[in-house]
Write a protein that holds these residues in place. Sequence first.
Motif, PDB file in Angstrom:
ATOM      1  N   ILE A  29      -4.619 -25.695 -11.721  1.00 50.65           N
ATOM      2  CA  ILE A  29      -3.633 -24.645 -11.965  1.00 50.65           C
ATOM      3  C   ILE A  29      -3.192 -24.734 -13.426  1.00 50.65           C
ATOM      4  CG2 ILE A  29      -1.379 -23.712 -11.349  1.00 50.65           C
ATOM      5  CD1 ILE A  29      -1.721 -24.969  -8.603  1.00 50.65           C
ATOM      6  N   GLY A  30      -3.385 -23.672 -14.173  1.00 56.66           N
ATOM      7  CA  GLY A  30      -2.969 -23.670 -15.561  1.00 56.66           C
ATOM      8  C   GLY A  30      -3.909 -24.461 -16.448  1.00 56.66           C
ATOM      9  N   THR A  31      -3.550 -24.563 -17.693  1.00 50.06           N
ATOM     10  CA  THR A  31      -4.376 -25.239 -18.691  1.00 50.06           C
ATOM     11  C   THR A  31      -4.076 -26.735 -18.721  1.00 50.06           C
ATOM     12  OG1 THR A  31      -4.430 -23.255 -20.068  1.00 50.06           O
ATOM     13  CG2 THR A  31      -4.958 -25.350 -21.148  1.00 50.06           C
ATOM     14  N   ASP A  32      -5.136 -27.543 -18.726  1.00 52.92           N
ATOM     15  CA  ASP A  32      -4.999 -28.991 -18.856  1.00 52.92           C
ATOM     16  C   ASP A  32      -5.115 -29.325 -20.343  1.00 52.92           C
ATOM     17  OD1 ASP A  32      -5.059 -31.707 -18.820  1.00 52.92           O
ATOM     18  OD2 ASP A  32      -6.761 -31.891 -17.450  1.00 52.92           O
ATOM     19  N   SER A  33      -3.977 -29.472 -21.008  1.00 47.39           N
ATOM     20  CA  SER A  33      -3.967 -29.681 -22.462  1.00 47.39           C
ATOM     21  C   SER A  33      -4.595 -31.005 -22.876  1.00 47.39           C
ATOM     22  CB  SER A  33      -2.530 -29.601 -22.994  1.00 47.39           C
ATOM     23  OG  SER A  33      -1.706 -30.573 -22.366  1.00 47.39           O
ATOM     24  N   SER A  34      -4.736 -31.929 -21.912  1.00 51.56           N
ATOM     25  CA  SER A  34      -5.316 -33.232 -22.242  1.00 51.56           C
ATOM     26  C   SER A  34      -6.841 -33.215 -22.199  1.00 51.56           C
ATOM     27  CB  SER A  34      -4.788 -34.297 -21.274  1.00 51.56           C
ATOM     28  OG  SER A  34      -5.246 -34.044 -19.949  1.00 51.56           O
ATOM     29  N   ALA A  35      -7.428 -32.088 -21.695  1.00 50.22           N
ATOM     30  CA  ALA A  35      -8.880 -32.007 -21.558  1.00 50.22           C
ATOM     31  C   ALA A  35      -9.473 -31.104 -22.631  1.00 50.22           C
ATOM     32  CB  ALA A  35      -9.246 -31.474 -20.176  1.00 50.22           C
ATOM     33  N   PRO A  36     -10.661 -31.416 -23.094  1.00 49.57           N
ATOM     34  CA  PRO A  36     -11.292 -30.612 -24.144  1.00 49.57           C
ATOM     35  C   PRO A  36     -11.846 -29.276 -23.640  1.00 49.57           C
ATOM     36  CG  PRO A  36     -12.765 -32.361 -23.466  1.00 49.57           C
ATOM     37  CD  PRO A  36     -11.472 -32.603 -22.747  1.00 49.57           C
ATOM     38  N   CYS A  37     -11.983 -29.112 -22.312  1.00 52.55           N
ATOM     39  CA  CYS A  37     -12.462 -27.850 -21.747  1.00 52.55           C
ATOM     40  C   CYS A  37     -11.774 -27.633 -20.400  1.00 52.55           C
ATOM     41  CB  CYS A  37     -13.985 -27.859 -21.596  1.00 52.55           C
ATOM     42  SG  CYS A  37     -14.606 -29.216 -20.555  1.00 52.55           S
TER      43      CYS A  37
END
Length: 365
Positions: A29-37
């Motif tokens: 759910i939503g953007t995972d800011s810790s992941a590069p993609c």
Amino acid sequence: MKLVVLSVLAALVVIAVDAQSCAGRCDTIGTDSSAPCQCNKPCINYGDCCSDYEQVCLSCVDRCDIGYNSQFPCQCNTQCPNYGNCCSDFDALCEGGTGGGSVTDTELRDLSSQLFILDEANSAASAVLNLQGSTSQGSYTDKAPEPLFTSVPEDLLNSGTYAMFRSTWDNYVYDVTVAEDVTEEERIEETTLIDAILASDVGQTAANFLISKGYFADLASYRSYFDTIWFGLYTRGGGPLGSSGFEHVLVGEIKDGISGFHNWARFWEEERIGEMNYLGYIKTADLNGNTLIEMPMQWQGYNKAISSILVGTSPELELSLYTVCFVTRPNSKCPVAANGQFFSVQTYDLKQNGETFVGTAYPTF
């Protein structure tokens, strides 16, 4: 000490590799800011999906026994054929679920012929037309100085499903860039119309046909689907939720000109109050009680190069026929017949947020 450092480094490498994969992340759910993609549904729009997004998230591998999850971009449960949101490998990996029987062209023509016969009692076939001059696609030179409709059975249009249908027209903002605000009263008008359509002989016959072919388990699942594809709100070209299948096809919208607008009763009403200018016909077909017309359109000062209306049909006939075609021949021409005359219904779907909606549906030659 050296062994501990190596173990930590190895763990960090595993985390980095996992962060670039969608394994176990398709319901994010939503953007995972810790992941590069990313592996959420909007990643396609933003162009930041992980390289294995399609392989992992748009597949039914190891998901055939998992129930509905709104966060997945496509589904692998037994109801997904009814909602048109199955993953592409659903049939192959999950043995096709329970929906989606095959329907032949002959069966579609036989069914549509039956629907038109059932609609005769509620048809406005007595409407008198004044076709006047012929024209061509994209021509806005007025070849028809007089209105298209000379007379219509207004008593019919003020009663039954016609009256229910007309009561919904002022619920919509024609500009698709403006969000629709559906009030409780407007929602009641929509559900009242749906109930009346499904209670009609035409509506019941169409629903029972699709149920008998395995597309739906029962009338309740069909009604839910009908409600979603026609009245579910979506966006056209980004922006707010300013459109629906019902508004587009039967009421008409404005999006860089006229968008949709394929209902004859709406055409008559807008012509009656001076908002619709009939320019002439491109092509017509006499369906022995109904008339199919292709024409350019000029509405509220906006133009449309070519459009089509089917004159005389009731709201239940149009919505039921278009639904059958949308389910059995999505994104293609659906072969139909009326009173021994063959024509087609073209449909296109529109998928957003894990749901499938009617993008458009209209009669054509």
